[in-house]
Design a protein around this motif. Structure first.
Motif, PDB file in Angstrom:
ATOM      1  N   PRO A  56       0.931  -1.366   0.035  1.00  0.00           N
ATOM      2  CA  PRO A  56      -0.106   0.094  -0.070  1.00  0.00           C
ATOM      3  C   PRO A  56       0.860   1.298   0.018  1.00  0.00           C
ATOM      4  O   PRO A  56       0.407   2.259  -0.371  1.00  0.00           O
ATOM      5  CB  PRO A  56      -0.703  -0.283   1.042  1.00  0.00           C
ATOM      6  N   VAL A  57       1.946   1.140   0.596  1.00  0.00           N
ATOM      7  CA  VAL A  57       2.734   2.311   0.833  1.00  0.00           C
ATOM      8  C   VAL A  57       3.314   2.963  -0.491  1.00  0.00           C
ATOM      9  O   VAL A  57       3.330   4.015  -1.050  1.00  0.00           O
ATOM     10  CB  VAL A  57       3.884   2.230   1.794  1.00  0.00           C
ATOM     11  N   LEU A  58       4.102   2.012  -1.166  1.00  0.00           N
ATOM     12  CA  LEU A  58       4.639   2.433  -2.344  1.00  0.00           C
ATOM     13  C   LEU A  58       3.605   2.460  -3.445  1.00  0.00           C
ATOM     14  O   LEU A  58       3.728   3.175  -4.415  1.00  0.00           O
ATOM     15  CB  LEU A  58       5.824   1.298  -3.044  1.00  0.00           C
ATOM     16  N   ALA A  59       2.449   1.746  -3.492  1.00  0.00           N
ATOM     17  CA  ALA A  59       1.413   2.068  -4.461  1.00  0.00           C
ATOM     18  C   ALA A  59       0.924   3.362  -4.244  1.00  0.00           C
ATOM     19  O   ALA A  59       0.690   4.175  -5.315  1.00  0.00           O
ATOM     20  CB  ALA A  59       0.330   1.084  -4.329  1.00  0.00           C
ATOM     21  N   ALA A  60       0.658   4.020  -3.118  1.00  0.00           N
ATOM     22  CA  ALA A  60       0.183   5.396  -2.930  1.00  0.00           C
ATOM     23  C   ALA A  60       1.299   6.317  -3.451  1.00  0.00           C
ATOM     24  O   ALA A  60       0.899   7.382  -3.868  1.00  0.00           O
ATOM     25  CB  ALA A  60      -0.148   5.629  -1.417  1.00  0.00           C
ATOM     26  N   ALA A  61       2.496   6.105  -3.110  1.00  0.00           N
ATOM     27  CA  ALA A  61       3.727   7.173  -3.525  1.00  0.00           C
ATOM     28  C   ALA A  61       3.857   7.043  -4.917  1.00  0.00           C
ATOM     29  O   ALA A  61       4.373   8.033  -5.102  1.00  0.00           O
ATOM     30  CB  ALA A  61       4.925   6.635  -2.619  1.00  0.00           C
ATOM     31  N   THR A  62       3.564   6.233  -5.530  1.00  0.00           N
ATOM     32  CA  THR A  62       3.961   6.305  -6.908  1.00  0.00           C
ATOM     33  C   THR A  62       2.546   6.376  -7.681  1.00  0.00           C
ATOM     34  O   THR A  62       2.391   5.982  -8.910  1.00  0.00           O
ATOM     35  CB  THR A  62       4.508   4.847  -7.469  1.00  0.00           C
ATOM     36  N   LEU A  63       1.525   6.873  -6.873  1.00  0.00           N
ATOM     37  CA  LEU A  63       0.159   6.662  -7.618  1.00  0.00           C
ATOM     38  C   LEU A  63      -0.206   7.357  -8.956  1.00  0.00           C
ATOM     39  O   LEU A  63      -0.700   6.864  -9.813  1.00  0.00           O
ATOM     40  CB  LEU A  63      -0.838   7.315  -6.843  1.00  0.00           C
ATOM     41  N   VAL A 111       0.823  -2.727  -8.872  1.00  0.00           N
ATOM     42  CA  VAL A 111       0.922  -1.733 -10.135  1.00  0.00           C
ATOM     43  C   VAL A 111       0.871  -2.933 -11.340  1.00  0.00           C
ATOM     44  O   VAL A 111      -0.113  -2.730 -11.937  1.00  0.00           O
ATOM     45  CB  VAL A 111       2.096  -1.252 -10.457  1.00  0.00           C
ATOM     46  N   ALA A 112       1.258  -3.962 -11.132  1.00  0.00           N
ATOM     47  CA  ALA A 112       1.089  -5.308 -12.097  1.00  0.00           C
ATOM     48  C   ALA A 112      -0.556  -5.520 -12.292  1.00  0.00           C
ATOM     49  O   ALA A 112      -1.057  -5.663 -13.518  1.00  0.00           O
ATOM     50  CB  ALA A 112       1.934  -6.223 -11.870  1.00  0.00           C
ATOM     51  N   ALA A 113      -1.090  -5.784 -11.140  1.00  0.00           N
ATOM     52  CA  ALA A 113      -2.309  -6.241 -11.087  1.00  0.00           C
ATOM     53  C   ALA A 113      -3.185  -5.137 -11.684  1.00  0.00           C
ATOM     54  O   ALA A 113      -4.360  -5.465 -12.410  1.00  0.00           O
ATOM     55  CB  ALA A 113      -2.777  -6.401  -9.449  1.00  0.00           C
ATOM     56  N   ALA A 333      -6.563  -0.955  -4.559  1.00  0.00           N
ATOM     57  CA  ALA A 333      -7.233  -2.284  -4.536  1.00  0.00           C
ATOM     58  C   ALA A 333      -6.314  -3.321  -4.553  1.00  0.00           C
ATOM     59  O   ALA A 333      -6.489  -4.287  -4.033  1.00  0.00           O
ATOM     60  CB  ALA A 333      -8.408  -2.243  -5.649  1.00  0.00           C
ATOM     61  N   GLY A 334      -5.292  -3.427  -5.555  1.00  0.00           N
ATOM     62  CA  GLY A 334      -4.435  -4.418  -5.703  1.00  0.00           C
ATOM     63  C   GLY A 334      -3.364  -4.391  -4.647  1.00  0.00           C
ATOM     64  O   GLY A 334      -2.932  -5.458  -4.156  1.00  0.00           O
ATOM     65  N   ALA A 335      -2.872  -3.244  -4.256  1.00  0.00           N
ATOM     66  CA  ALA A 335      -2.043  -3.015  -3.170  1.00  0.00           C
ATOM     67  C   ALA A 335      -2.123  -3.750  -1.945  1.00  0.00           C
ATOM     68  O   ALA A 335      -1.726  -4.597  -1.189  1.00  0.00           O
ATOM     69  CB  ALA A 335      -1.794  -1.634  -2.961  1.00  0.00           C
ATOM     70  N   PHE A 336      -3.722  -3.319  -1.551  1.00  0.00           N
ATOM     71  CA  PHE A 336      -4.084  -3.968  -0.253  1.00  0.00           C
ATOM     72  C   PHE A 336      -4.416  -5.717  -0.261  1.00  0.00           C
ATOM     73  O   PHE A 336      -4.340  -6.436   0.396  1.00  0.00           O
ATOM     74  CB  PHE A 336      -5.506  -3.238   0.305  1.00  0.00           C
TER      75      PHE A 336
END
Length: 398
Positions: A56-63, A111-113, A333-336
């Motif tokens: 979740p952290v990296l998904a949000a940081a590179t959103l 990100v891939a999902a 959604a994918g991150a969590f």
């Protein structure tokens, strides 16, 4: 199905091999670096924790980054961390490199999902996710045994070199396969969901049905990895097979998982709740039967395959449902979902280990797996109830 989806599956294969290959390399790492086996085992725990926190952290940081840039960056960092792992003579550096690898892996997964879902129509989401997640099952079938063979032939560092090379090749393939304009936000995303960035995605995740889906994922994966982690003593000490049978049983479980995720990807698009209901019921019964009759070699061989099929056959329906319920959060959604998967992957073996340490015998982890499926079935009933309430809720009028 777009070629890029299969490329993402290849990258997940490389990362999945890295995540699980340590089970066959820990004794060599322990001896080479002069640490205890339990200290070497922390390398696996560190990876799981990094996955839970990092997704979740990296998904949000590179959103707001383009997806292609994010994927290539994560793969490059992952490859570089494995080069460091292969070169270092220091345990602390190796431990830090595993954490960095896990963070990069978690970011890539999230990100891939989202990228796979964005490249296909809604009716094909579960199939696309099955291909991406299928990289993990192929890693169980081929990558993990291959890592063990490399370790035996040329030392544990050779397995890290192999993952580094495969990850670098995957980064090049992603760079070529995904269009440069592939961003996190697609044209079909409404302005109302894009304007707030992370806050907007978090609001989209506020639906209780999404949280219930993640809880289901964690419980199912906890049950799966609890039994899978302690499969070797079940094979040798309970069923009476020789140690040479253990790699074959791991491959058999992986083969079932590969078939399951393939079938689950197709069925999950059309009948997600039915797949979850029947599949979870059968999975619960299977763990209970394996715990009771695991001493019978025919039963063991049969159920190792079937449980792999059932456990991983549920994954596409779970992940696809998370994306369906949280359509306004295509990245988080994918991150969590990744975080929930790894919470189960970390907690399940821990609970199984506690049962073993308490002296309950080699069947105990399988009983723990069956026990974890009981609350999972209760959570599924809750999910069905929430679904019915939502379907019958009155629609507000402006």
């Amino acid at each position: 199905m777009p070629v890029a989806v299969f490329i993402l599956g290849l990258a997940v294969f490389a990362q999945g091999t890295s995540e699980f290959m340590l089970s066959g390399l820990l004794p060599d790492i322990s001896a080479d670096l002069g640490v205890s086996l339990s200290q070497a085992g922390l390398l696996t725990s560190a990876f799981a924790i990094g996955m839970v926190v990092g997704a979740p952290v990296l998904a949000a940081a590179t959103l707001h980054w383009p997806r292609r840039r994010s994927l290539v960056l994560f793969l490059s960092v992952f490859a570089a961390a494995h080069v460091v792992s292969a070169l270092t003579p220091d345990y602390a550096v190796l431990l830090a490199a595993r954490v960095v690898s896990a963070l990069a892996n978690a970011g890539f997964w999230a990100v891939a999902a989202a990228a796979a879902v964005a490249m296909v129509p809604v009716s094909a989401r579960a199939r696309a996710l099955a291909i991406v997640v299928g990289g993990v099952t192929v890693a169980c079938v081929a990558g993990v045994p291959a890592g063990a063979v490399l370790g035996q032939l040329w030392g544990w560092r050779s397995a890290f070199w192999a993952v580094a090379v495969l990850s670098a090749l995957s980064a090049v393939a992603v760079l070529r396969a995904l269009p440069s304009g592939t961003t996190r936000r697609t044209a079909s995303t409404s302005p109302s969901t894009t304007g707030g960035g992370v806050r907007a995605e978090l609001r989209a995740l506020a639906d209780r049905r999404v949280a219930v889906t993640y809880l289901l994922n964690a419980l199912i994966q906890g049950a799966t990895f609890c039994a899978f982690t302690f499969l070797a003593p079940l094979v040798t000490e309970v069923a009476g097979f020789g140690e040479g049978w253990v790699p074959g049983m791991l491959v058999l479980f992986g083969a079932g998982a590969f078939l399951g995720i393939t079938l689950g990807g197709r069925l999950g698009d059309a009948h997600p709740m039915r797949v979850l209901g029947y599949g979870m019921t059968a999975l619960t019964a299977g763990w209970a039967v394996l715990a009771l009759a695991g001493g019978n070699q025919v039963v063991l061989v049969t159920l190792v395959f079937l449980q792999g099929l059932l456990a991983f056959g549920l994954a596409p329906a779970l992940t696809s449902r998370a994306y369906q319920l949280a359509a306004g959060a295509p990245t988080l959604a994918g991150a969590f979902a990744t975080a929930a998967f790894n919470v189960g992957a970390a907690a399940g073996p821990g609970l199984g280990g506690l049962a073993l340490d308490a002296g309950f015998g080699f069947r105990a982890p399988v009983w723990v797996s069956a026990g974890l499926m009981v609350p999972a079935l209760a959570v599924l009933a809750w999910a069905v109830l929430l679904e019915r309430r939502t379907a019958h809720a009155p629609v507000s009028r402006a």
